[in-house]
Design a protein around this motif. Sequence first.
Motif, PDB file in Angstrom:
ATOM      1  N   ARG A   1       0.834  -1.203   0.000  1.00 33.88           N
ATOM      2  CA  ARG A   1       0.000   0.000   0.000  1.00 33.88           C
ATOM      3  C   ARG A   1       0.872   1.257   0.000  1.00 33.88           C
ATOM      4  O   ARG A   1       1.872   1.320   0.699  1.00 33.88           O
ATOM      5  N   CYS A   2       0.411   2.231  -0.774  1.00 35.87           N
ATOM      6  CA  CYS A   2       1.059   3.536  -0.808  1.00 35.87           C
ATOM      7  C   CYS A   2       0.253   4.480   0.070  1.00 35.87           C
ATOM      8  O   CYS A   2      -0.906   4.770  -0.231  1.00 35.87           O
ATOM      9  N   GLY A   3       0.866   4.956   1.141  1.00 30.58           N
ATOM     10  CA  GLY A   3       0.181   5.864   2.056  1.00 30.58           C
ATOM     11  C   GLY A   3      -0.107   7.223   1.439  1.00 30.58           C
ATOM     12  O   GLY A   3      -1.058   7.892   1.819  1.00 30.58           O
ATOM     13  N   ARG A   4       0.689   7.625   0.493  1.00 28.19           N
ATOM     14  CA  ARG A   4       0.498   8.926  -0.156  1.00 28.19           C
ATOM     15  C   ARG A   4      -0.722   8.944  -1.075  1.00 28.19           C
ATOM     16  O   ARG A   4      -1.456   9.914  -1.118  1.00 28.19           O
TER      17      ARG A   4
ATOM     18  N   GLY B   1      -2.986   6.133  -1.458  1.00 29.40           N
ATOM     19  CA  GLY B   1      -4.038   5.215  -1.062  1.00 29.40           C
ATOM     20  C   GLY B   1      -4.139   3.994  -1.965  1.00 29.40           C
ATOM     21  O   GLY B   1      -4.970   3.125  -1.733  1.00 29.40           O
TER      22      GLY B   1
ATOM     23  N   HIS C   1       7.056   8.292  -5.009  1.00 32.79           N
ATOM     24  CA  HIS C   1       6.785   8.597  -3.603  1.00 32.79           C
ATOM     25  C   HIS C   1       7.829   8.067  -2.619  1.00 32.79           C
ATOM     26  O   HIS C   1       7.825   8.487  -1.464  1.00 32.79           O
TER      27      HIS C   1
ATOM     28  N   SER D   1       6.845   5.690   1.874  1.00 35.27           N
ATOM     29  CA  SER D   1       5.405   5.805   1.657  1.00 35.27           C
ATOM     30  C   SER D   1       4.696   4.456   1.543  1.00 35.27           C
ATOM     31  O   SER D   1       3.474   4.419   1.407  1.00 35.27           O
TER      32      SER D   1
ATOM     33  N   VAL E   1       3.870   0.311   2.653  1.00 33.56           N
ATOM     34  CA  VAL E   1       3.810  -0.724   3.687  1.00 33.56           C
ATOM     35  C   VAL E   1       3.430  -2.044   3.035  1.00 33.56           C
ATOM     36  O   VAL E   1       2.748  -2.078   2.010  1.00 33.56           O
TER      37      VAL E   1
ATOM     38  N   GLU F   1       1.494  -5.565   3.791  1.00 26.64           N
ATOM     39  CA  GLU F   1       0.460  -6.050   4.699  1.00 26.64           C
ATOM     40  C   GLU F   1       0.006  -7.447   4.288  1.00 26.64           C
ATOM     41  O   GLU F   1      -0.353  -7.669   3.128  1.00 26.64           O
TER      42      GLU F   1
END
Length: 112
Positions: free
Chosen positions: A24-27, A29, A67, A71, A73, A75
């Motif tokens: 996943r890219c936190g920047r 979504g 990114h 940025s 994770v 999971e």
Amino acid sequence: MNPRKALLRAYKEEKPSPGVYAVRCGRTGQAFVGATENLATRKNGVWFSLKLGSHPNARLQGAWNAHGEASFVFEVLETIDDDGLEPKGRALRLADRRKHWCETLSAVDLVR
């Protein structure tokens, strides 16, 4: 027993844990979903190819390049109980669950 030999023996005896994962890219979504025969080693493989700029999924590689590592994770979404499954059955179950998670998360399938 030598501690190094003990660690090596434990590694060799460890049963792989198949399952489905997301990067996943936190920047942005964005979620990218894949499946693997061994969840314990998959993050290292994905991160290694991304750092080299050689990940086979161009969308994930592009997001990583834009990114940066911080940025993202890794999971674990689901582990697969593969007791009694032949390799083909395990592969089919992994593919089915990967598809399920792609649809559930509106995610990019790492196979495509």
